[in-house]
Scaffold this active site. Structure first.
Site, PDB file in Angstrom:
ATOM      1  N   ASP A 306      -9.908  -1.168   2.188  1.00  0.00           N
ATOM      2  CA  ASP A 306      -9.906  -0.903   0.753  1.00  0.00           C
ATOM      3  C   ASP A 306      -8.459  -1.080   0.273  1.00  0.00           C
ATOM      4  O   ASP A 306      -7.512  -1.054   1.070  1.00  0.00           O
ATOM      5  CB  ASP A 306     -10.431   0.511   0.458  1.00  0.00           C
ATOM      6  CG  ASP A 306     -10.856   0.649  -1.014  1.00  0.00           C
ATOM      7  OD1 ASP A 306     -10.534  -0.247  -1.825  1.00  0.00           O
ATOM      8  OD2 ASP A 306     -11.512   1.657  -1.349  1.00  0.00           O
TER       9      ASP A 306
HETATM   10  C1  BGC Z   1     -11.821   0.678  -4.677  1.00  0.00           C
HETATM   11  C2  BGC Z   1     -12.723  -0.405  -4.125  1.00  0.00           C
HETATM   12  C3  BGC Z   1     -12.442  -1.707  -4.829  1.00  0.00           C
HETATM   13  C4  BGC Z   1     -10.982  -2.057  -4.650  1.00  0.00           C
HETATM   14  C5  BGC Z   1     -10.584  -3.365  -5.312  1.00  0.00           C
HETATM   15  C6  BGC Z   1     -10.366   0.254  -4.679  1.00  0.00           C
HETATM   16  O1  BGC Z   1      -9.590   1.160  -5.388  1.00  0.00           O
HETATM   17  O2  BGC Z   1     -11.990   1.855  -3.923  1.00  0.00           O
HETATM   18  O3  BGC Z   1     -14.065  -0.043  -4.287  1.00  0.00           O
HETATM   19  O4  BGC Z   1     -13.276  -2.716  -4.330  1.00  0.00           O
HETATM   20  O5  BGC Z   1     -10.198  -1.019  -5.234  1.00  0.00           O
HETATM   21  O6  BGC Z   1     -10.541  -3.247  -6.677  1.00  0.00           O
END
Ligand code: BGC
Length: 770
Positions: A306
């Site tokens: 993530d």
């Molecule tokens: C979130 C993810 C997301 C990623 C990219 C993160 O803060 O937890 O779900 O895909 O950002 O935007």
């Protein structure tokens, strides 16, 4: 306008800690951060035969063929991604982040491709309800599905798959070949700000529905990213909290949901989460990544971190992380120059470096990303009219009728005046906030039809989709439909007294990075509903919430509809349900508690004021695998509304249950009959029970059935043997004990129509349930 950097106070602080307390970036790395490494370019002259483009070959064979041609630098290039928005906040002197070459603006990221070998870049977009935009100045305007929890509430896997295919198509036509979709953390915590992105509280339901959504997305040559793996059950302290859970409970709950979704959807990628699990960050958790996901389940794709969830180079690579995402969210570019050094020094083996690249390539080959490459932003060809029908059908099957005294709904044709109150029901419907935010196709270029009422940065802006319940209702009734914002409860009550029917829209905006403090509708909405219901008994409440809420006014209102966040055709879907053009058939995918005191954790774990270096603990062993209805069953608590519950404008009878051992599981057959006077759909549920489980019963199978009045249908279901077993952690097998198993045909977790008993012999199944 805001960017990803302007988040809630907590997240801004956490994010800035990430950005300033950092390790410097070497000049060599600076050269490679935004472009392909120099070594990759060195081979550009040599024409390369491309046997891997033979589509008759298995994706694993194709990945191996291409791997043979790749330099180490090229392999490692596939393991490192860049955030792809014009976020000025990332341009700190220590980070050397620049907008990545070929990145699509306002998107989640890019992993640069290798032209010499015809390896496409990986263009990544959020998320589970459609093509999201990372900033709202000029967002992409795209179709949004209803929230994930609404799709789970349809209990209709075909709809989840159709919805996945629709958003996958929009992603593809927008130039993306990776969609960060497939969110499915089980609803352990009703206050979790991201429950709207997930599939509810049950491993079978969430696994099946999310698995089908993933399958749909990938049918459009877009890699889907099952997330957030794992136990990312709350947003409070999400970057640091250490969720403790015993292995058996873990395997029988959240991990089982992921396992089922993986089998159905076969995602090219899995995103590991921010939090720790049993002492280790999820993105460097050898047990979660190497043992469970890759060894026990046989996952062949790649694990991406993530955005900001990577914490090390050697430890993470050896624990199973294959790709670091979204540089410069992390403290350091762990999988760039440092990974090359780790491989050169032998801290990470070359075999493991090959494995990392092979997994990324496998994911891309398996969805056809090489064979049907994306061709940049061709958004003008999106068929928005067809896609509106897809999102509307989803919404119409996932909206749940919770109460309907004296058949107040569908709205009487004789009503001459209908008063709508609150939640901007004159112009649109609410959506959930954060990185998954999609902006309606028919919104202004800012994406906002209502000025941002949150106004504190991420996860805002608080966004409404341009689909007006009022306009849709007006088009369907002969009544005079009027709207009041409800800010003045006295004026609302006075107007309610004069209306034939009142519909109050109650909203609860939730978003990524913040949990809600409690389960009450915020602000003065409960008092407003109370005042209006006292003034007019014919009050209908339409809820637009991220998940369960409490309803202190329940006994005073005539009808309640849970519309969740119903997507870009949500206003029409709500109107069609209210008027009876569509018969409601959604069922709750999560228990609605009567109060916080009924939960395993009346007080949320982790103190929101803690900083990134604090390590709060979360004790998931309190409930273990007994999540939601299982917890309520086990502790004898009576919820406000049970799991699986939902009303219809017709009635159904369930009966004729027969159950027999079949294979290693149980085959259950039964009949469903529509005994009312209108056509409708219902969800027949099969629960199973045996002594010694985490809770008195488990959902074993379900089937959505569509019946004309008077019609009946026989239904055959299979109960997965893992739902009859307990996980043996010493041998990593599923064990079915010899004995009697109760099989129950039900209309909800508390409404059992018939029970039969099946005797099963002792059996052992491997880690995949075979
Ligand atoms: C979130 C993810 C997301 C990623 C990219 C993160 O803060 O937890 O779900 O895909 O950002 O935007």
């Amino acid at each position: 306008m805001m960017t990803r950097g302007t988040r809630s106070l907590l997240n801004v602080l956490l994010r800035s800690a990430v950005l300033v307390g950092v390790i410097g970036v070497s000049p060599a790395l600076a050269q490679t951060t935004n472009n392909a490494p120099a070594a990759a370019a060195a081979k550009t002259d040599a024409p390369v035969a491309r046997p891997w483009m033979d589509t008759s070959l298995d994706p694993s064979v194709r990945a191996d063929l291409i791997l043979r041609e790749m330099t180490l630098d090229e392999k490692l290039q596939l393991t490192f991604g860049y955030f792809s928005t014009d976020a000025a906040w990332l341009k700190t002197p220590t980070k050397n982040w620049e907008f990545p070459k070929d990145g699509l603006p306002g998107s989640a990221g890019i992993v640069p491709g290798i032209a010499r070998l015809g390896i496409p870049s990986q263009w990544q977009t959020d998320a589970g309800v459609g093509v999201a935009s990372q900033r709202s100045a000029t967002p992409r305007l795209r179709t949004s599905l209803p929230s994930g929890i609404l799709t789970a509430a349809t209990w209709n896997p075909a709809l989840a798959e159709a919805g996945g295919a629709m958003i996958g198509n929009e992603a593809f036509l927008s130039g993306f070949n990776v969609q960060l979709a497939g969110g499915m953390n089980l609803l352990r915590e009703p206050r979790n700000g991201r429950n709207f992105e997930y599939g509810g509280e049950d491993p079978l339901l969430a696994g099946v529905m999310t698995g089908h959504a993933i399958k749909g997305i990938q049918s459009e040559h877009v890699v889907s990213t099952m997330k957030h793996y794992a136990f990312n059950g709350q947003e409070t302290n999400r970057f640091t909290i250490d969720h403790r859970i015993g292995e058996q409970a873990a395997r029988q709950s959240d991990l089982l949901a992921f396992q089922i979704a993986n089998e159905i959807g076969q995602p090219g990628s899995v995103m590991c989460s921010y939090n720790r699990v049993n002492g280790h960050y999820a993105c460097e958790n050898d047990w979660l990544l190497n043992t469970v996901l890759k060894k026990d389940w046989g996952f062949k794709g790649y694990v991406m971190s993530d955005w900001g969830a990577a914490h090390s180079t050697t430890e993470a690579a050896n624990a199973g992380l294959d790709q670091q995402s979204g540089w410069a969210f992390d403290r350091s570019p762990y999988f760039s120059e440092a990974l090359r050094e780790a491989v050169n020094n032998g801290h990470v083996s070359t075999a493991r470096a090959d494995d990392m690249a092979r997994r990324v390539l496998w994911g891309m080959f398996s969805v056809g990303a090489f064979d049907t490459p994306v061709r940049g932003d061709r958004a003008t060809t999106i068929d928005y009219a067809a896609h509106a029908a897809v999102t509307r059908s989803d919404a119409e099957e996932g909206i749940v009728l919770l109460k309907n005294d004296a058949n107040l709904l569908p709205l009487a044709k004789t009503a001459k005046s209908i008063l709508l109150i609150g939640a901007h029901a004159d112009v649109g419907v609410l959506s959930g906030g954060g990185s998954s935010q999609v902006y309606s196709p028919n919104a202004p270029t800012s994406g906002l039809i209502v000025p941002d009422e949150f106004n504190k940065g991420f996860p805002g802006p608080k966004t409404y989709h341009a689909s007006s319940p009022m306009t849709a209702l007006q088009a369907r009734t002969g009544a005079r439909v009027t709207y009041l914002d409800g800010k003045d409860p006295r004026a609302a009550a006075a107007a309610a007294r004069k209306a034939d029917i009142v519909i109050v829209f109650g909203e609860q905006w939730t978003g990524e990075s913040i949990d809600v403090p409690d389960l009450a509708l915020p602000d003065a909405q409960n008092a407003l509903i109370d005042a209006v219901a006292r003034a007019n008994r014919k009050t209908v409440v339409v809820l637009e919430t991220g998940g369960p809420v409490v309803m202190p006014w329940l006994s005073k209102v005539g009808a309640v509809i849970e519309a969740w966040y119903p997507g870009t055709a949500g206003g029409e879907a709500i109107a069609r349900i209210l008027t009876g053009e569509v018969n409601p058939s959604g069922r709750l995918p999560a228990t609605f508690p009567a109060s916080l005191s009924q939960l395993p954790r009346p007080v949320l774990e982790g103190d929101p004021k803690l900083d990134r270096d604090a390590h709060p603990m979360g004790n998931y062993d309190i409930e273990g695998a007994a999540i939601g209805y299982k917890w309520f069953d086990k502790t004898g608590r009576k919820p406000l509304f049970p799991f699986g519950y939902g009303l219809s404008y017709t009635r159904f009878a369930l009966g004729g249950l027969k159950a027999d051992a079949k294979g290693k599981g149980i085959a259950a057959t039964f009949a469903v009959r529509n005994t009312g006077s209108v056509a409708g759909k219902t969800v027949a549920q099969v629960y199973v029970a045996a002594p010694g489980w985490e809770a008195p019963k488990r959902l074993g199978a379900f089937k959505k059935v569509d019946l004309a009045p008077g019609a009946s249908q026989s239904v055959a279901t299979m109960i997965d043997p893992r739902l009859l077993a307990t996980f043996d952690t010493a041998t990593a097998t599923w064990t079915i004990a010899e004995g009697d198993y109760q099989v129950m045909l039900a209309d909800s977790a508390v409404s059992i129509a018939q029970t039969v008993t099946v005797h099963l012999p002792a059996q052992t199944l491997d880690s995949r349930g075979k």
